[in-house]
Design a protein around this motif. Structure first.
Motif, PDB file in Angstrom:
ATOM      1  N   SER A 175      -1.639 -10.797  -3.934  1.00  0.00           N
ATOM      2  CA  SER A 175      -1.017 -10.083  -2.958  1.00  0.00           C
ATOM      3  C   SER A 175      -0.726  -8.551  -3.380  1.00  0.00           C
ATOM      4  O   SER A 175      -0.767  -8.617  -4.707  1.00  0.00           O
ATOM      5  CB  SER A 175       0.175 -10.947  -2.201  1.00  0.00           C
ATOM      6  N   ALA A 176      -0.050  -7.816  -2.573  1.00  0.00           N
ATOM      7  CA  ALA A 176       0.300  -6.578  -2.801  1.00  0.00           C
ATOM      8  C   ALA A 176       1.371  -6.708  -3.773  1.00  0.00           C
ATOM      9  O   ALA A 176       1.566  -5.960  -5.020  1.00  0.00           O
ATOM     10  CB  ALA A 176       0.836  -5.692  -1.819  1.00  0.00           C
ATOM     11  N   ALA A 177       2.163  -7.490  -3.547  1.00  0.00           N
ATOM     12  CA  ALA A 177       3.458  -7.843  -4.412  1.00  0.00           C
ATOM     13  C   ALA A 177       3.039  -8.327  -5.852  1.00  0.00           C
ATOM     14  O   ALA A 177       3.503  -7.951  -6.907  1.00  0.00           O
ATOM     15  CB  ALA A 177       4.218  -8.946  -3.885  1.00  0.00           C
ATOM     16  N   MET A 179       0.286  -7.647  -7.235  1.00  0.00           N
ATOM     17  CA  MET A 179      -0.540  -6.582  -7.861  1.00  0.00           C
ATOM     18  C   MET A 179       0.612  -5.683  -8.612  1.00  0.00           C
ATOM     19  O   MET A 179       0.337  -5.178  -9.648  1.00  0.00           O
ATOM     20  CB  MET A 179      -1.464  -5.708  -6.971  1.00  0.00           C
ATOM     21  N   ALA A 180       1.489  -5.435  -7.823  1.00  0.00           N
ATOM     22  CA  ALA A 180       2.553  -4.537  -8.283  1.00  0.00           C
ATOM     23  C   ALA A 180       3.548  -5.298  -9.576  1.00  0.00           C
ATOM     24  O   ALA A 180       3.798  -4.618 -10.373  1.00  0.00           O
ATOM     25  CB  ALA A 180       3.607  -4.412  -7.395  1.00  0.00           C
ATOM     26  N   ARG A 187      -3.347  -5.276 -15.524  1.00  0.00           N
ATOM     27  CA  ARG A 187      -3.557  -3.978 -14.649  1.00  0.00           C
ATOM     28  C   ARG A 187      -4.355  -2.972 -15.277  1.00  0.00           C
ATOM     29  O   ARG A 187      -5.351  -2.482 -14.721  1.00  0.00           O
ATOM     30  CB  ARG A 187      -2.263  -3.403 -14.550  1.00  0.00           C
ATOM     31  N   ASP A 196      -7.554  -7.689  -6.349  1.00  0.00           N
ATOM     32  CA  ASP A 196      -6.824  -7.213  -5.247  1.00  0.00           C
ATOM     33  C   ASP A 196      -7.141  -8.235  -4.073  1.00  0.00           C
ATOM     34  O   ASP A 196      -8.084  -7.711  -3.460  1.00  0.00           O
ATOM     35  CB  ASP A 196      -6.882  -5.933  -5.101  1.00  0.00           C
ATOM     36  N   GLY A 198      -5.648  -7.897  -0.971  1.00  0.00           N
ATOM     37  CA  GLY A 198      -5.026  -7.446   0.174  1.00  0.00           C
ATOM     38  C   GLY A 198      -3.459  -7.723   0.337  1.00  0.00           C
ATOM     39  O   GLY A 198      -2.858  -8.323  -0.465  1.00  0.00           O
ATOM     40  N   PRO A 199      -2.813  -7.251   1.513  1.00  0.00           N
ATOM     41  CA  PRO A 199      -1.228  -7.539   1.522  1.00  0.00           C
ATOM     42  C   PRO A 199      -0.866  -8.801   1.231  1.00  0.00           C
ATOM     43  O   PRO A 199      -0.149  -9.029   0.666  1.00  0.00           O
ATOM     44  CB  PRO A 199      -1.152  -7.006   3.094  1.00  0.00           C
ATOM     45  N   ASP A 200      -1.581  -9.884   1.783  1.00  0.00           N
ATOM     46  CA  ASP A 200      -1.094 -11.205   1.706  1.00  0.00           C
ATOM     47  C   ASP A 200      -1.972 -12.017   0.598  1.00  0.00           C
ATOM     48  O   ASP A 200      -1.796 -13.240   0.459  1.00  0.00           O
ATOM     49  CB  ASP A 200      -1.099 -11.906   3.092  1.00  0.00           C
ATOM     50  N   SER A 203      -7.424 -11.412   2.245  1.00  0.00           N
ATOM     51  CA  SER A 203      -8.254 -10.809   2.799  1.00  0.00           C
ATOM     52  C   SER A 203      -9.742 -11.276   2.323  1.00  0.00           C
ATOM     53  O   SER A 203     -10.758 -11.346   3.324  1.00  0.00           O
ATOM     54  CB  SER A 203      -8.356  -9.261   2.253  1.00  0.00           C
TER      55      SER A 203
END
Length: 245
Positions: A175-177, A179-180, A187, A196, A198-200, A203
């Motif tokens: 998720s985006a979290a 990935m961060a 990374r 990646d 996607g957001p959750d 995707s």
């Protein structure tokens, strides 16, 4: 740094002990080494000191007891993914003439391993990265299954033709979290699109699942790697598509 009086001698003696080399064999090995070995070693150490993983430096990752070449175009295979291989092997008849589709094949580690373990199986691996496809083909040839596999460019199922007994995939599911929060080693060196989701993190599954019924023979199976805590969400997507879960 430890204030040992003869650090080089102690290190050499311990190295001989660890490797089983006599002092004479150790000296002979040094004499036989390529002249630029020390320089290559030093360069490798410098790369490691700035966070590049050892597997990236040497270009090889062990997976399910076999050596796979990797490069910047491929995900570095993780031991967790061996669980997907085990799940397939526990599900199928190992002597059956199975057809396998590997989505997002990367280094080919999943598909090539399955073909090596299933002597009558054949497979197709797809990826959007031409570099990954070339690496996967090289791994298939090196590991003796090149005559039972083909690789093709496809964005998931978009360019796939025909039906298969098995569809396997390790899609990007972070998720985006997630990935961060990745470590710099991941990374900075794994290809972002292979991570990646996607957001959750779902995707890729949303794109794959609607085409599975067309890609599978009746009674066929699809097996995925999923991220921690994502299993129920992926099962819902499969059920909503009318697939048995």
């Amino acid at each position: 740094e430890a204030r040992i009086a003869a650090p080089e001698l102690d290190a050499r003696l311990l190295l001989c002990h660890a490797t089983g080399l006599t002092h004479e064999a150790y000296v002979a090995a040094l004499n036989d080494a390529a002249p630029d070995a020390a320089a290559r070693f030093g360069a490798s150490i410098e790369r490691r000191l700035v966070g590049e993983p050892v597997s990236r430096i040497v270009g090889i990752r062990e997976f399910y007891g076999r050596s796979f070449r990797i490069d910047a175009s491929t995900l570095d295979p993780r031991p967790d993914t061996e669980t997907l291989v085990e799940a397939v092997l526990g599900l199928v008849d190992r002597e059956a003439p199975l057809s396998i589709l590997d989505l997002g094949t990367g280094s080919g580690c999943i598909l090539v391993t399955l073909l090596a373990e299933l002597p009558r199986a054949s497979g197709v691996g797809v990826d959007v990265s031409q570099g990954a496809l070339e690496q996967a083909l090289a791994n298939a040839d090196a590991l003796g299954v090149g005559n039972r596999v083909s690789f093709a460019a496809s964005d998931w199922l978009e360019a796939v033709e025909g039906r298969f007994d098995l569809v396997v995939a390790n899609p990007p599911y972070l998720s985006a979290a997630d990935m961060a929060a990745l470590s710099p080693e991941v990374r900075g060196h794994d290809p972002g699109p292979a991570l990646d989701g996607g957001p959750d993190g779902l995707s890729a599954y949303r794109r794959i699942v609607p085409g599975l019924r067309k890609a599978l023979h009746p009674g066929g199976f699809a097996l995925f790697e999923v991220g921690s805590g994502q299993a129920q969400a992926v099962l819902r997507l499969l059920a909503e598509a009318g697939l048995d879960v």
